[in-house]
Design a protein around this motif. Sequence first.
Motif, PDB file in Angstrom:
ATOM      1  N   ILE A 572       0.856  -1.191   0.000  1.00 12.87           N
ATOM      2  CA  ILE A 572       0.000   0.000   0.000  1.00 12.87           C
ATOM      3  C   ILE A 572       0.890   1.238   0.000  1.00 12.87           C
ATOM      4  N   ASP A 573       0.662   2.123  -0.955  1.00 16.24           N
ATOM      5  CA  ASP A 573       1.399   3.387  -1.027  1.00 16.24           C
ATOM      6  C   ASP A 573       0.782   4.359  -0.027  1.00 16.24           C
ATOM      7  N   PRO A 574       1.540   4.834   0.962  1.00 17.67           N
ATOM      8  CA  PRO A 574       0.932   5.692   1.995  1.00 17.67           C
ATOM      9  C   PRO A 574       0.522   7.073   1.495  1.00 17.67           C
ATOM     10  N   PHE A 575       1.187   7.592   0.452  1.00 17.50           N
ATOM     11  CA  PHE A 575       0.955   8.988   0.067  1.00 17.50           C
ATOM     12  C   PHE A 575      -0.474   9.236  -0.420  1.00 17.50           C
ATOM     13  N   PRO A 576      -0.991   8.455  -1.379  1.00 21.10           N
ATOM     14  CA  PRO A 576      -2.377   8.702  -1.789  1.00 21.10           C
ATOM     15  C   PRO A 576      -3.383   8.464  -0.666  1.00 21.10           C
ATOM     16  N   VAL A 577      -3.074   7.561   0.255  1.00 17.91           N
ATOM     17  CA  VAL A 577      -3.952   7.311   1.398  1.00 17.91           C
ATOM     18  C   VAL A 577      -4.007   8.550   2.297  1.00 17.91           C
ATOM     19  N   ILE A 578      -2.833   9.143   2.545  1.00 19.62           N
ATOM     20  CA  ILE A 578      -2.771  10.349   3.378  1.00 19.62           C
ATOM     21  C   ILE A 578      -3.484  11.516   2.683  1.00 19.62           C
ATOM     22  N   GLN A 579      -3.281  11.619   1.374  1.00 23.89           N
ATOM     23  CA  GLN A 579      -3.951  12.688   0.633  1.00 23.89           C
ATOM     24  C   GLN A 579      -5.474  12.527   0.674  1.00 23.89           C
ATOM     25  N   LYS A 580      -5.947  11.292   0.639  1.00 25.00           N
ATOM     26  CA  LYS A 580      -7.383  11.018   0.599  1.00 25.00           C
ATOM     27  C   LYS A 580      -8.051  11.223   1.948  1.00 25.00           C
ATOM     28  N   TYR A 581      -7.418  10.716   3.020  1.00 27.30           N
ATOM     29  CA  TYR A 581      -8.071  10.724   4.336  1.00 27.30           C
ATOM     30  C   TYR A 581      -7.497  11.761   5.294  1.00 27.30           C
ATOM     31  N   GLY A 582      -6.327  12.303   4.976  1.00 26.41           N
ATOM     32  CA  GLY A 582      -5.698  13.276   5.854  1.00 26.41           C
ATOM     33  C   GLY A 582      -4.640  12.663   6.751  1.00 26.41           C
ATOM     34  N   ALA A 583      -3.702  13.487   7.185  1.00 31.71           N
ATOM     35  CA  ALA A 583      -2.591  13.016   8.014  1.00 31.71           C
ATOM     36  C   ALA A 583      -3.074  12.527   9.374  1.00 31.71           C
ATOM     37  N   ASP A 584      -4.010  13.249   9.978  1.00 30.08           N
ATOM     38  CA  ASP A 584      -4.481  12.856  11.307  1.00 30.08           C
ATOM     39  C   ASP A 584      -5.169  11.499  11.286  1.00 30.08           C
ATOM     40  N   THR A 585      -5.916  11.232  10.244  1.00 26.67           N
ATOM     41  CA  THR A 585      -6.564   9.918  10.123  1.00 26.67           C
ATOM     42  C   THR A 585      -5.513   8.829  10.067  1.00 26.67           C
ATOM     43  N   PHE A 586      -4.494   9.043   9.246  1.00 30.02           N
ATOM     44  CA  PHE A 586      -3.406   8.069   9.125  1.00 30.02           C
ATOM     45  C   PHE A 586      -2.698   7.893  10.459  1.00 30.02           C
ATOM     46  N   ARG A 587      -2.428   8.970  11.134  1.00 31.75           N
ATOM     47  CA  ARG A 587      -1.717   8.923  12.410  1.00 31.75           C
ATOM     48  C   ARG A 587      -2.561   8.226  13.481  1.00 31.75           C
ATOM     49  N   PHE A 588      -3.871   8.547  13.517  1.00 30.65           N
ATOM     50  CA  PHE A 588      -4.708   7.917  14.536  1.00 30.65           C
ATOM     51  C   PHE A 588      -4.829   6.416  14.281  1.00 30.65           C
ATOM     52  N   TRP A 589      -4.932   6.038  13.005  1.00 30.16           N
ATOM     53  CA  TRP A 589      -4.935   4.602  12.676  1.00 30.16           C
ATOM     54  C   TRP A 589      -3.645   3.954  13.178  1.00 30.16           C
ATOM     55  N   SER A 590      -2.510   4.588  12.920  1.00 37.33           N
ATOM     56  CA  SER A 590      -1.221   4.039  13.339  1.00 37.33           C
ATOM     57  C   SER A 590      -1.176   3.824  14.847  1.00 37.33           C
ATOM     58  N   ALA A 591      -1.629   4.826  15.601  1.00 34.13           N
ATOM     59  CA  ALA A 591      -1.563   4.738  17.061  1.00 34.13           C
ATOM     60  C   ALA A 591      -2.563   3.728  17.614  1.00 34.13           C
ATOM     61  N   SER A 592      -3.772   3.729  17.094  1.00 33.51           N
ATOM     62  CA  SER A 592      -4.828   2.872  17.655  1.00 33.51           C
ATOM     63  C   SER A 592      -4.713   1.434  17.169  1.00 33.51           C
ATOM     64  N   GLU A 593      -3.978   1.212  16.085  1.00 33.54           N
ATOM     65  CA  GLU A 593      -3.859  -0.142  15.515  1.00 33.54           C
ATOM     66  C   GLU A 593      -2.634  -0.876  16.024  1.00 33.54           C
ATOM     67  N   ALA A 594      -1.531  -0.155  16.235  1.00 32.24           N
ATOM     68  CA  ALA A 594      -0.242  -0.792  16.521  1.00 32.24           C
ATOM     69  C   ALA A 594       0.074  -0.766  18.007  1.00 32.24           C
ATOM     70  N   ASN A 595      -0.068  -1.906  18.654  1.00 34.64           N
ATOM     71  CA  ASN A 595       0.366  -2.040  20.044  1.00 34.64           C
ATOM     72  C   ASN A 595       1.877  -2.198  20.034  1.00 34.64           C
ATOM     73  N   LEU A 596       2.568  -1.348  20.741  1.00 36.01           N
ATOM     74  CA  LEU A 596       4.026  -1.233  20.621  1.00 36.01           C
ATOM     75  C   LEU A 596       4.744  -2.578  20.702  1.00 36.01           C
ATOM     76  N   GLY A 597       5.611  -2.804  19.711  1.00 29.55           N
ATOM     77  CA  GLY A 597       6.434  -4.001  19.702  1.00 29.55           C
ATOM     78  C   GLY A 597       5.844  -5.156  18.932  1.00 29.55           C
ATOM     79  N   TYR A 598       4.546  -5.059  18.619  1.00 29.81           N
ATOM     80  CA  TYR A 598       3.860  -6.151  17.925  1.00 29.81           C
ATOM     81  C   TYR A 598       3.568  -5.763  16.475  1.00 29.81           C
ATOM     82  N   ASP A 599       3.454  -6.773  15.607  1.00 29.80           N
ATOM     83  CA  ASP A 599       3.098  -6.507  14.224  1.00 29.80           C
ATOM     84  C   ASP A 599       1.671  -5.955  14.161  1.00 29.80           C
ATOM     85  N   PHE A 600       1.407  -5.138  13.144  1.00 29.55           N
ATOM     86  CA  PHE A 600       0.088  -4.537  13.014  1.00 29.55           C
ATOM     87  C   PHE A 600      -0.372  -4.619  11.565  1.00 29.55           C
ATOM     88  N   ARG A 601      -1.674  -4.693  11.390  1.00 29.77           N
ATOM     89  CA  ARG A 601      -2.244  -4.916  10.060  1.00 29.77           C
ATOM     90  C   ARG A 601      -2.564  -3.599   9.368  1.00 29.77           C
TER      91      ARG A 601
END
Length: 836
Positions: A572-601
Amino acid sequence: MEPKIQSTAWNPEIIEKAILKKWEEEDIYHFAIDDDDDESKPAFVIDTPPPYPSGRPWHIGAAAHYAQIDMIARVARMNGKNVLFPIGIDRNGLPVEIYTEKKYKVRMRQMDRQKFLDLCKVALDDLEAEMIQIMKRMGLSGNFKEYYRTDSDEYRALTQATFIELWKRGLVYLANRPNNYCPDCGTTIADAEIVYNEIPTKLIYMKFKVTTRKNKERGKEEEEKKKKNNDNTDDTLIIVASTRPELLYACQAVIVNPEDDRYKHLQGARAILPLFNREVSIVPHHSAKPEFGSGAVMVCSYGDQNDVQLFRELGLKEIVALNENGFTTEAAGQQYAGLRVNQARTKIVEDLKNAGLMEKEESITHRTPLCERSKTPIEIIALHDYYVKQIEFVPQLKELAFKLKFHPDMHRQILLKWLDSINIDWPVSRRRFYGTEIPIWYCNTCKAPNLPPSDGKYYRPWKDKPPFEKCAKCGNVGSGFTGEDRTFDTWMDSSISPLYVTKFDKDKKMFDYAYPTAIRPQAKDIIRTWLHYTMLRCVQLTGKIPWHEAWIMGYGVDEKGEKMSKSKGNVIDPFPVIQKYGADTFRFWSASEANLGYDFRCSEQRIAGAQKFLSKLWNVGRFLSSFEVIGERKAPSYLEPSDRWILAELARVVKECRRGYSEYNFFVPANAIRDFTWHLFAAHYIEMVKGRAYIANTDDGNNKNDDDDEKRGKRSALYTLHRCFSTILLLIAPVIPFIVEELWTKMYSSETTIHRQAMFRKEQEELEEIEEDAEMTKYTKAIIDFNSMVWNKKKETISKETGKPLSLKDPIDIPVPSELEQFGQDLKAMHNLTAR
């Protein structure tokens, strides 16, 4: 009162870009030690991993990783630290060369070196620009004005200077020894750059003739033992099984287990190599496993690391089997010389079959060492290489590994296991082009290596004249010098990143203030390389561990939990995703999805889902912006029970966020704040106090002496609403910096950015004390259950007037339970309850 926020929806495309421009113009993230205000603060330097621009697109997991590194920086600033968040680009090494060869359809070793290096730089510039664009668009608060490149003259000069310093200290040496070699990459690789895979292969059973034997006369008892063990081997043969028949000509011994009864009578005998008719000894050794193959193993130079150990242990003479290009040497004989490994294997196996010298072949899976980058099997070739001493530092590094704080702690074991496995020094010379050159010239008379002074200059011995005229060893002047044409292992560059960003050996004031750095954020797969080598080099040069903490993130995988790769088509190319949904959406997904140290989907669907919380936050902010802000200076002396209840729940969230942020695990605050905001604050509390909040103002008055119950209730509600919401914004600011900046400046302070506010204010510490009020928090479940019951009852009740289910505003005859009596006024107003 008109809402201060007019827009009915959060529009990241417009607002985020405007905020980015504002942040850049105001330079709100500056780091300076010449500013008294900043210098008085403790330094917080991030040893940021410089991303590697090896191709498109940039991995979405890596982009998520950098978004969270930015969260680390923002948390530190809001906790009063003077933050240096360096941005760099790693532009050295093999991936750059491979990308350039593919992009321009050229071969590195078939063209002029300088022209190839120029092509590499052009390719890198293009990829780098895209990376920087994505990082800026994500809202990274890094030092883009002074971002560095690891292929710059300044950076490479520091790599060379540190090498020269290690040379002076006797920590570097040249040795000819068996080393890992990747034929595809054409260079030496370190143990840390090897991965192991189970690969299908053939186990070849070869017939070796035996020339002399012990115990020529066998008694009946020994013959019976042979039959009992199903040993049908001809006494004149020994069957040797190997997965590397192509190295048959480099065999110098055959080993058998000393306890293997099948071969006890052959220990000390001599065997003849099939096809090559050369004698070798049959030697007892514990490393031969009777259960593997025939139990008899050939020792050649070199099939694997066990061969290397056996050659040293048994004092065997090395035969150079492969050259630096991975082709068989003259030692293979005219018939097999000059072949690639696979070609030699095919031809030797074919000839063994034709000559009747192969008993059988067996399909097995074999644990095979592969080059981490090319994924091709490595060879072990004796080469002259430069080594940096690391074995003698292992005990010290182990001690420091226990002192280093890991987030999460479980990844400390990766480092400790790696340190336990180290048994050779670090080979640092590479036979590649695009990297920092080894700063050595060799005297043409005595061949001694000569190094330049450590003066901050960048040297290229393959093309530059030496900065000296006389050989330091023999004193010869006239014969000249030959420059070294090899480069360093790219980890030699990467391992000085904390020294470079703190201006080691360049700015003493800065270095003393900023080193050791605060934290090393990185992925778990390079703990045994980047983290280890950085510890090693910095300890060697400074005597100190380079960071106080290490923050280790897992991998970003696809929706099915599989590794992302271009060949699978799941990147998945992150740039068009960020352009489509916004940086904050991408960042919140990153924080709420990835439990530190573990793989995330990673999936676009998951990222799109994260946008719902931002919409909720925006709508809550827009609603509250229409109400007067009552701050701490005008705080009411009395709070209604409902207000005390939600503040007690907020105190729990503050405590949970404090814990999560202290561990740099953004999964904790992101989910805690979302749950509180959505499922408690908005769904229950706001609905409970709307009635009080909407009471018309008649007189501002002095709240401390205000006896009017309605006005007192209103002020209590407004104070609590804004106290909760402003705290929510402060707590979530490091995760979603754009939307909170917009809400904060519109609602609470148009003059100052939220990102320079204190995350945990004094009143928030007071909030944590409120949590001790068990009389409040114990009602949470009862409140939620009662509200849900009323809402469901209204849905089930058909109105006599409309013939439809009751709306949420319609009156209903339900009493407030006695346990919730103190909240009765708010609950009655909320649900329009008519029961007394």
